[in-house]
Design a protein around this motif. Structure first.
Motif, mmCIF file in Angstrom:
data_model
loop_
_atom_site.group_PDB
_atom_site.id
_atom_site.type_symbol
_atom_site.label_atom_id
_atom_site.label_comp_id
_atom_site.label_asym_id
_atom_site.label_seq_id
_atom_site.Cartn_x
_atom_site.Cartn_y
_atom_site.Cartn_z
ATOM 1 N N GLY A 1 0.822 -1.207 0.000
ATOM 2 C CA GLY A 1 0.000 0.000 0.000
ATOM 3 C C GLY A 1 0.851 1.250 0.000
ATOM 4 N N THR A 2 0.320 2.301 0.581
ATOM 5 C CA THR A 2 1.031 3.570 0.705
ATOM 6 C C THR A 2 1.325 3.833 2.180
ATOM 7 N N ALA A 3 2.145 4.831 2.441
ATOM 8 C CA ALA A 3 2.511 5.164 3.812
ATOM 9 C C ALA A 3 2.564 6.670 3.971
ATOM 10 N N SER A 4 2.621 7.099 5.216
ATOM 11 C CA SER A 4 2.719 8.531 5.514
ATOM 12 C C SER A 4 3.771 8.741 6.596
ATOM 13 N N VAL A 5 4.697 9.639 6.340
ATOM 14 C CA VAL A 5 5.664 10.061 7.345
ATOM 15 C C VAL A 5 5.227 11.428 7.844
ATOM 16 N N ASP A 6 4.837 11.468 9.131
ATOM 17 C CA ASP A 6 4.221 12.659 9.718
ATOM 18 C C ASP A 6 5.237 13.343 10.620
ATOM 19 N N LEU A 7 5.810 14.429 10.113
ATOM 20 C CA LEU A 7 6.909 15.096 10.792
ATOM 21 C C LEU A 7 6.458 16.324 11.558
ATOM 22 N N SER A 8 7.047 16.512 12.748
ATOM 23 C CA SER A 8 7.075 17.826 13.392
ATOM 24 C C SER A 8 8.361 18.471 12.920
ATOM 25 N N LEU A 9 8.228 19.598 12.257
ATOM 26 C CA LEU A 9 9.354 20.186 11.527
ATOM 27 C C LEU A 9 9.583 21.622 11.954
ATOM 28 N N LYS A 10 10.846 21.956 12.065
ATOM 29 C CA LYS A 10 11.249 23.339 12.323
ATOM 30 C C LYS A 10 12.514 23.601 11.522
ATOM 31 N N SER A 11 12.658 24.796 10.988
ATOM 32 C CA SER A 11 13.823 25.111 10.171
ATOM 33 C C SER A 11 14.305 26.519 10.447
ATOM 34 N N ASN A 12 15.547 26.784 10.106
ATOM 35 C CA ASN A 12 16.085 28.143 10.232
ATOM 36 C C ASN A 12 15.879 28.953 8.963
ATOM 37 N N TRP B 1 8.563 12.357 -1.165
ATOM 38 C CA TRP B 1 9.183 13.670 -1.266
ATOM 39 C C TRP B 1 8.175 14.767 -0.946
ATOM 40 N N LEU B 2 8.678 15.880 -0.417
ATOM 41 C CA LEU B 2 7.817 17.036 -0.166
ATOM 42 C C LEU B 2 8.659 18.289 -0.012
ATOM 43 N N ARG B 3 8.270 19.343 -0.715
ATOM 44 C CA ARG B 3 8.735 20.697 -0.401
ATOM 45 C C ARG B 3 7.792 21.226 0.662
ATOM 46 N N ALA B 4 8.334 21.594 1.810
ATOM 47 C CA ALA B 4 7.512 21.855 2.992
ATOM 48 C C ALA B 4 6.503 22.973 2.788
ATOM 49 N N SER B 5 6.760 23.894 1.888
ATOM 50 C CA SER B 5 5.784 24.945 1.616
ATOM 51 C C SER B 5 4.510 24.385 0.994
ATOM 52 N N HIS B 6 4.551 23.129 0.521
ATOM 53 C CA HIS B 6 3.373 22.451 -0.020
ATOM 54 C C HIS B 6 2.744 21.491 1.003
ATOM 55 N N THR C 1 5.955 23.160 12.832
ATOM 56 C CA THR C 1 4.785 22.918 12.005
ATOM 57 C C THR C 1 4.738 21.436 11.665
ATOM 58 N N GLU C 2 3.590 20.963 11.194
ATOM 59 C CA GLU C 2 3.465 19.569 10.775
ATOM 60 C C GLU C 2 3.618 19.458 9.271
ATOM 61 N N ALA C 3 4.358 18.472 8.832
ATOM 62 C CA ALA C 3 4.523 18.191 7.402
ATOM 63 C C ALA C 3 4.367 16.690 7.193
ATOM 64 N N ARG C 4 3.310 16.290 6.481
ATOM 65 C CA ARG C 4 3.088 14.882 6.172
ATOM 66 C C ARG C 4 3.618 14.579 4.774
ATOM 67 N N ILE C 5 4.463 13.573 4.686
ATOM 68 C CA ILE C 5 5.076 13.197 3.419
ATOM 69 C C ILE C 5 4.478 11.878 2.948
ATOM 70 N N ALA C 6 3.897 11.885 1.759
ATOM 71 C CA ALA C 6 3.297 10.672 1.203
ATOM 72 C C ALA C 6 4.375 9.753 0.639
#
Length: 777
Positions: A608-619, A645-650, A681-686
């Protein structure tokens, strides 16, 4: 016979580089709207009633929402004027004396003027108003060899036809291959096999498309058609414009009208580009289309071109550039020989080819998802309109079209029969025997109307063909319907079989690396019945079933600016080799974060598919992110499974289309939002589809780093920053991160741990432990 196999191999290697139902207007089928918004069609120079008619030295051909001009003097300024003599469009004739006016409002009375001449009036048609009568199709007579099919706007498309025997001994089951490659290139004999041509005529008349060659060997008549603007076909090329779909509709209806076509119904075949094309043509509902067989296709142009919102400037752009370049005059390489041999139609057709649309610039000008530009190029949005049987196969690690075909698998809601085959592997694996055997069963039932079987002659040739494609000799599978006494009996049995077949561990059988699965499982539909299983990122680098308890822990990694341009193949390596020479680097200290489970106590099967659910912070205000799912094996090896893959602004998620195992991102400009440096912020990567067995004793490993170092032919145009970028991943109770994986239950794995390397498309390396860098408070 080796030359026969070699010809098929060369054809495969070349891959790398719509009448509508009464309940739906054709314009809606093409564009998703209720009205016309494209280009193409038949509109003659029918003068306005009672008005004068003008002629000029240049030639004008009206179309559906387009007007073509040829034979003008280079540099001539040309204008289109409506019936009120108002200028509505203007352009300059190119060096071939041609210009294409696009997006012309349908209507009567158009004139085309230069400074001293005018021509017309002309009628420009709408999409819905362009449909020809059946007589239009019936009047065209096609024969074996080179042909031209006339489209509704008068444009002539080049075609090459092979028949299994003389027309009078037909009719024959027939398939169409339609693409911007070179399917209309004249066929050629393969080797000195005249003695076999009575049994297999295609040996002396081989089409250039590999799926057509295979179908011809299997006893099918084949029709290879070049899209407008390519090869010897007329018109100008534009990537899946509505006119191209209207042409596809016309092609199907014209071919099906031929006396030598069995049942006056045709199927479509093709892998990659001609596979994708089938999805677009089928949504236009040609009445004579019997079935489609798309292999190795995309889910959307956007997800292959901009996976996660990051430009794929590797294969995606190089493929588009190659197709665009070869859509120029005489650029496919076989047109000149045709012209030199007296083909005046091919010669005339070259005049518009330099008016092709620059799809590269168009892609660069459209970095965000838009309903008007990108939406029509998204098969995931429209395959629910397809109402013929569908056979689809795809490889999760496809190095060209990619893994996002997964978004199609549950969308064929109106197709009466859907057969799906999925597997680990690479781009040409749709031609592997375990797929082709079922492909043939499907075509025989729904196109030929026959009990499926493969001739002894083809079985004799098959190992040689497969050896040239896959570097190993392979046999076609046994016929499965030998006990069926009637077609209806075979079809009933076939349709009772589950829709989804998942082949596990392609490559693990002897000979290692060959496209043969270790075992397979079947399911009623996609998605299979899985349990969404969550593992949390822990401060010590482990993956655990319980959320972290530390209140403040975090880890970090630095952007690796060079990663986007790095692949995984050693110099000179070929990803299509059974055991490619991979150069898959270890994650570099400080440039990734990595998490692993404890050794598994039992086999864990995932599909199937998966999701990586990140708590993300950047400088900085954005982050290009890649996640890699791998297996750390008890033999000290690490094997690749899948990436996301994900560009966090998306990072925005469309809730209605998302679930625990799949975050759907809109990728629109309105939804895009920069990161606020220093804020969580939260960033979910498919993670798109995959199938894999994690054996008892193995560990599941998830890494997060900069996109790159993971794929053979994809590259990533990374975002740049004025200062060094550092990304922090939360592993605390306040800011947890996790991965959700699709676990199948009740599966008994019948085979031992496969060798490493062996699995197709899944690179392998020695396992090296990794220590995460703690984030600076």
């Amino acid at each position: 016979m080796r030359r026969l196999a070699l010809a098929l191999f060369v054809s495969v290697a070349a891959l790398s580089v719509a009448a509508c139902g009464d309940d739906e207007p054709l314009g809606q089928a093409l564009t998703g709207s209720g009205g016309a918004s494209g280009a193409g069609g038949d509109g003659g120079a029918a003068g306005s009633a009672g008005g004068p008619t003008y002629t000029a030295s240049f030639k004008v051909q009206p179309s559906v929402e387009q007007i073509f001009v040829t034979h003008a003097k280079e540099g001539t300024t040309l204008g289109v004027y409506d019936d009120a003599d108002k200028l509505v469009a203007e352009g300059t004739a190119d060096k071939w004396g041609s210009y294409v006016f696009r997006n012309v409002t349908p209507g009567d009375g158009y004139l085309v003027k230069s400074s001293d001449e005018k021509s017309g009036p002309y009628t420009v048609m709408s999409i819905d108003g362009s449909k020809p009568s059946q007589d239009f199709y019936d009047s065209q007579q096609l024969v074996a060899g080179s042909n031209y099919l006339t489209m509704r706007d008068g444009t002539q498309l080049a075609a090459y036809i092979t028949l299994p025997g003389p027309p009078e001994k037909g009719p024959y089951p027939t398939v169409v291959n339609y693409s911007g490659y070179d399917p209309a290139k004249p066929g050629e004999p393969i080797g000195d096999y005249q003695s076999l041509c009575g049994t297999l005529p295609v040996l002396c008349d081989a089409p250039s498309d590999p799926s057509a060659l295979i179908a011809a060997l299997m006893g099918y008549a084949t029709v290879g058609v070049n899209m407008r603007g390519t090869g010897c076909s007329g018109g100008a090329y534009d990537f899946f414009e509505p006119l191209q779909l209207l042409d596809g509709y016309d092609v199907i209806e014209t071919v099906a009208a031929q006396s030598w076509v069995k049942g006056h119904k045709v199927g479509m075949t093709g892998l990659s580009y001609p596979g994708i094309t089938q999805l677009f043509v089928a949504k236009t509902h040609p009445p004579s289309l019997a079935a489609i067989t798309p292999l190795s296709v995309i889910g959307s142009t956007h997800t292959t071109l901009l996976p996660g919102g990051i430009l794929n400037n590797g294969f995606a752009l190089s493929w588009a550039q190659n197709v665009l370049d070869k859509a120029g005059p005489y650029k496919q390489g076989w047109e000149q020989a045709q012209v030199d041999a007296g083909d005046t139609v091919c010669e005339e057709n070259q005049l518009l080819h330099d008016q092709r649309v620059d799809i590269i610039q168009k892609a660069k000008d459209t970095p965000f998802y838009t309903d008007d530009v990108v939406g029509p190029l998204n098969p995931t949005l429209f395959v629910d309109q397809i109402d013929v049987p569908v056979f689809l196969a795809g490889a999760w690690q496809d190095e060209q079209t990619g893994p996002f075909f997964v978004t199609l698998l549950d969308r064929f809601k109106n197709a009466p029969v859907v057969k799906l085959t999925v597997y680990n592997g690479v781009h040409p694996d749709g031609f592997a025997p375990q797929v082709l055997g079922e492909w043939k069963n499907f075509l025989d039932i729904y196109v030929a109307g026959e009990i499926p079987s493969i001739s002894p002659a083809v079985r004799t040739l098959a190992p040689l063909l497969f050896k040239e494609i896959f570097k190993v000799e392979l046999d076609l599978p046994d016929d499965r319907f030998t006990d069926a006494k009637t077609l209806e009996e075979a079809r009933t049995a076939y349709e009772k079989e589950p829709s989804l077949r998942a082949i596990f561990e392609d490559g693990a059988k002897d000979p290692l690396g060959a496209p043969l699965g270790n075992f397979q499982e079947t399911f009623a539909s996609w998605p299979p019945p899985v349990t969404a299983t969550r593992y949390y990122f822990e401060p010590d680098g482990s993956l655990g079933s319980a959320a972290p308890t530390d209140a403040t822990a975090a880890v970090s990694f630095a952007l690796d600016p060079g990663a986007g341009e790095r692949g995984i193949l050693a110099p000179g390596a070929n990803v299509w080799d059974p055991l490619p020479n991979y150069a898959w680097p270890e994650p570099e200290a400080g440039k990734a974060v990595v998490f692993e489970t404890a050794p598994l106590t039992q086999d864990v099967v995932m599909l199937g598919t998966a999701s990586v659910d990140l708590s993300l912070k950047s400088n900085v205000d954005d982050a290009d992110l890649e996640v890699n799912l791998t297996e750390v094996r008890p033999d000290g090896k690490e094997m690749y499974v899948q990436s996301g893959w994900l560009r966090a602004s998306h990072r925005a998620v469309t809730d209605s289309a998302s679930n625990e195992l799949w975050p759907e991102h809109p990728f629109t400009e309105a939804a895009a939002a920069p990161l606020t440096p220093g804020e969580w912020t939260e960033a979910r990567i498919a993670v798109p589809g995959f199938s894999h067995v994690f054996r008892a004793g193995s560990r599941i490993r998830v890494g997060v780093d900069t996109p790159g170092d993971s794929r053979a032919e994809w590259r990533f145009a990374l975002k740049t920053f004025a200062s060094a970028a550092e990304h922090t991943i939360g592993v605390s109770s306040a800011h947890p991160s996790s991965v959700v994986l699709p676990v199948l239950s009740g599966i008994t794995v019948p085979t031992p741990l496969p060798p490493c390397p062996s699995l197709r498309g899944q690179q392998c390396r020695d396992y090296v432990p990794f220590t995460n860098q703690a984030a600076t408070p």
